[in-house]
Design a protein around this motif. Structure first.
Motif, PDB file in Angstrom:
ATOM      1  N   GLN A 193       0.834  -1.291  -0.053  1.00 66.34           N
ATOM      2  CA  GLN A 193      -0.084  -0.196   0.102  1.00 66.34           C
ATOM      3  C   GLN A 193       0.887   1.161   0.286  1.00 66.34           C
ATOM      4  OE1 GLN A 193      -1.141   1.155   4.555  1.00 66.34           O
ATOM      5  NE2 GLN A 193      -2.112  -0.669   3.765  1.00 66.34           N
ATOM      6  N   ALA A 194       0.238   2.134  -0.608  1.00 67.07           N
ATOM      7  CA  ALA A 194       0.990   3.577  -0.606  1.00 67.07           C
ATOM      8  C   ALA A 194      -0.025   4.711  -0.473  1.00 67.07           C
ATOM      9  CB  ALA A 194       1.946   3.569  -1.929  1.00 67.07           C
ATOM     10  N   PHE A 195       0.549   5.714   0.468  1.00 63.52           N
ATOM     11  CA  PHE A 195      -0.351   6.945   0.621  1.00 63.52           C
ATOM     12  C   PHE A 195       0.388   7.781  -0.014  1.00 63.52           C
ATOM     13  CE2 PHE A 195      -1.610   4.344   4.341  1.00 63.52           C
ATOM     14  CZ  PHE A 195      -3.071   4.819   4.349  1.00 63.52           C
ATOM     15  N   VAL A 196      -0.335   8.084  -1.295  1.00 66.38           N
ATOM     16  CA  VAL A 196       0.332   9.132  -2.178  1.00 66.38           C
ATOM     17  C   VAL A 196      -0.242  10.468  -2.402  1.00 66.38           C
ATOM     18  CG1 VAL A 196       1.072   9.413  -4.764  1.00 66.38           C
ATOM     19  CG2 VAL A 196       0.981   7.096  -3.561  1.00 66.38           C
ATOM     20  N   GLU A 197       0.506  11.711  -2.350  1.00 69.54           N
ATOM     21  CA  GLU A 197      -0.371  12.727  -2.877  1.00 69.54           C
ATOM     22  C   GLU A 197      -1.140  12.814  -4.040  1.00 69.54           C
ATOM     23  OE1 GLU A 197       3.030  15.458  -2.954  1.00 69.54           O
ATOM     24  OE2 GLU A 197       3.276  15.516  -0.977  1.00 69.54           O
ATOM     25  N   ASN A 198      -2.367  13.412  -4.048  1.00 67.00           N
ATOM     26  CA  ASN A 198      -3.228  13.429  -5.173  1.00 67.00           C
ATOM     27  C   ASN A 198      -2.798  13.821  -6.582  1.00 67.00           C
ATOM     28  OD1 ASN A 198      -5.452  12.250  -3.571  1.00 67.00           O
ATOM     29  ND2 ASN A 198      -6.215  14.074  -3.300  1.00 67.00           N
ATOM     30  N   ASP A 199      -1.759  14.925  -6.544  1.00 68.27           N
ATOM     31  CA  ASP A 199      -1.413  15.532  -7.599  1.00 68.27           C
ATOM     32  C   ASP A 199      -0.203  14.688  -8.095  1.00 68.27           C
ATOM     33  OD1 ASP A 199      -2.808  17.803  -7.211  1.00 68.27           O
ATOM     34  OD2 ASP A 199      -1.073  19.067  -6.402  1.00 68.27           O
ATOM     35  N   PHE A 200       0.311  13.409  -7.444  1.00 71.94           N
ATOM     36  CA  PHE A 200       1.360  12.745  -7.905  1.00 71.94           C
ATOM     37  C   PHE A 200       0.850  11.307  -8.067  1.00 71.94           C
ATOM     38  CE2 PHE A 200       5.519  10.228  -7.354  1.00 71.94           C
ATOM     39  CZ  PHE A 200       6.212  11.459  -7.936  1.00 71.94           C
ATOM     40  N   VAL A 201      -0.581  11.101  -7.889  1.00 77.04           N
ATOM     41  CA  VAL A 201      -1.044   9.769  -8.162  1.00 77.04           C
ATOM     42  C   VAL A 201      -0.814   8.958  -9.433  1.00 77.04           C
ATOM     43  CG1 VAL A 201      -2.969   8.281  -8.145  1.00 77.04           C
ATOM     44  CG2 VAL A 201      -2.396   9.439  -6.201  1.00 77.04           C
ATOM     45  N   GLN A 202      -1.199   9.882 -10.600  1.00 78.62           N
ATOM     46  CA  GLN A 202      -0.910   9.287 -11.884  1.00 78.62           C
ATOM     47  C   GLN A 202       0.602   8.990 -12.041  1.00 78.62           C
ATOM     48  OE1 GLN A 202      -3.466   8.696 -13.804  1.00 78.62           O
ATOM     49  NE2 GLN A 202      -2.048   7.803 -15.275  1.00 78.62           N
ATOM     50  N   THR A 203       1.519   9.969 -11.753  1.00 83.80           N
ATOM     51  CA  THR A 203       2.739   9.567 -11.975  1.00 83.80           C
ATOM     52  C   THR A 203       3.209   8.110 -11.396  1.00 83.80           C
ATOM     53  OG1 THR A 203       3.404  11.918 -12.182  1.00 83.80           O
ATOM     54  CG2 THR A 203       5.268  10.496 -11.531  1.00 83.80           C
ATOM     55  N   TYR A 204       2.861   8.046 -10.039  1.00 83.14           N
ATOM     56  CA  TYR A 204       3.270   6.814  -9.317  1.00 83.14           C
ATOM     57  C   TYR A 204       2.319   5.765 -10.326  1.00 83.14           C
ATOM     58  CZ  TYR A 204       3.235   3.397  -5.817  1.00 83.14           C
ATOM     59  OH  TYR A 204       3.426   2.138  -4.978  1.00 83.14           O
ATOM     60  N   LYS A 205       1.442   5.838 -10.550  1.00 83.28           N
ATOM     61  CA  LYS A 205       0.691   4.824 -11.116  1.00 83.28           C
ATOM     62  C   LYS A 205       1.563   4.410 -12.421  1.00 83.28           C
ATOM     63  CE  LYS A 205      -3.983   3.699 -13.165  1.00 83.28           C
ATOM     64  NZ  LYS A 205      -3.947   2.176 -12.579  1.00 83.28           N
ATOM     65  N   GLU A 206       1.595   5.302 -13.213  1.00 84.93           N
ATOM     66  CA  GLU A 206       2.534   4.973 -14.423  1.00 84.93           C
ATOM     67  C   GLU A 206       3.536   4.415 -14.122  1.00 84.93           C
ATOM     68  OE1 GLU A 206       2.495   8.584 -16.621  1.00 84.93           O
ATOM     69  OE2 GLU A 206       0.417   8.841 -17.087  1.00 84.93           O
ATOM     70  N   GLN A 207       4.554   5.140 -13.239  1.00 82.31           N
ATOM     71  CA  GLN A 207       5.944   4.350 -12.993  1.00 82.31           C
ATOM     72  C   GLN A 207       5.669   2.970 -12.373  1.00 82.31           C
ATOM     73  OE1 GLN A 207       8.985   7.092 -11.962  1.00 82.31           O
ATOM     74  NE2 GLN A 207       8.037   8.757 -12.771  1.00 82.31           N
TER      75      GLN A 207
END
Length: 232
Positions: A193-207
């Motif tokens: 699990q990862a708690f990710v800043e909303n503005d960074f979610v798409q970057t995290y998801k893609e990578q």
């Protein structure tokens, strides 16, 4: 509790049935004490991402079973059935003797148990104080303890396959200061699990999906509702 031959507990089932963020005390397994924590995750501008590392749990029953078995072995050393009934100070003052009687991994797992119980209380406290930064710090601290002391991030019987370890390492590399991650559930294989800043979610998801494949990262929201009967 054992269901279909798997030694497991009821934590996930209770969490899904009740909904929201809760704390559960299983001192009496037939009547667990459940306390809701009144927190609105949406206001912290973070999303919960669950990453499926594509690990297989089929051959991990012995790994899971060893965790409570070793903790009970330590408890039995002090004349108790469960570690919750052992005085932490008595345990730490007798680690040398416990090592000889129970071996080192059992000692490390007991250390995780005692520290984690204290950490859960702290997590509840900081959430009630609206301190999300400290919440993330404690989540990371908890995950590190799982990795080092509980040792449930990969199977000791199969050290060449460490998908969860890879997911944690890559998540830390990707996230930097944009979130925190930890092993999810019972561990050994499966998800993180990862708690990710909303503005960074798409970057995290893609990578992270570049590592584990398209659709491996599930972006969730913590809702206050549990199991519901839908009337048509």
């Amino acid at each position: 509790m054992t269901i279909v031959g798997k030694p497991c507990g009821l934590l996930n089932q209770c969490a899904c049935a009740i909904g929201g963020l809760i704390s559960i005390d299983f001192n009496n397994p037939s009547k667990p004490i459940i306390n809701p924590i009144n927190v609105d995750f949406a206001k912290y501008n973070h999303s919960l991402c669950i990453v499926d590392t594509k690990g297989n749990h089929a051959d991990l029953t012995d790994e899971y079973a060893a965790v409570p078995a070793e903790m009970k072995k330590v408890a039995n050393f002090f004349g108790k059935e469960y570690l919750r009934d052992v005085n932490p100070d008595e345990f730490f003052n007798n680690v040398s003797k416990v090592r000889k009687a129970c071996q080192d991994r059992a000692v490390l797992r007991a250390i995780h148990f005692f520290n984690e119980n204290e950490r859960v209380s702290k997590i509840i406290e900081v959430l009630n104080q609206d301190d999300f930064d400290e919440f993330k710090h404690l989540i990371q601290e908890s995950g590190n303890s799982s990795y080092r002391f509980l040792q449930n991030v990969y199977a000791s019987s199969d050290p060449q396959n460490q998908a969860v370890s890879i997911a944690l390492a890559m998540s830390e590399h990707i996230l930097q200061n944009h979130g925190v991650c930890r092993v999810h559930g019972g561990g050994f294989a499966g998800t993180i699990q990862a708690f990710v800043e909303n503005d960074f979610v798409q970057t995290y998801k893609e990578q992270i999906e570049n590592v584990f494949g398209e659709g491996s990262c599930h972006v969730l929201k913590v809702r206050k509702y549990g199991g519901c009967k839908v009337i048509d």
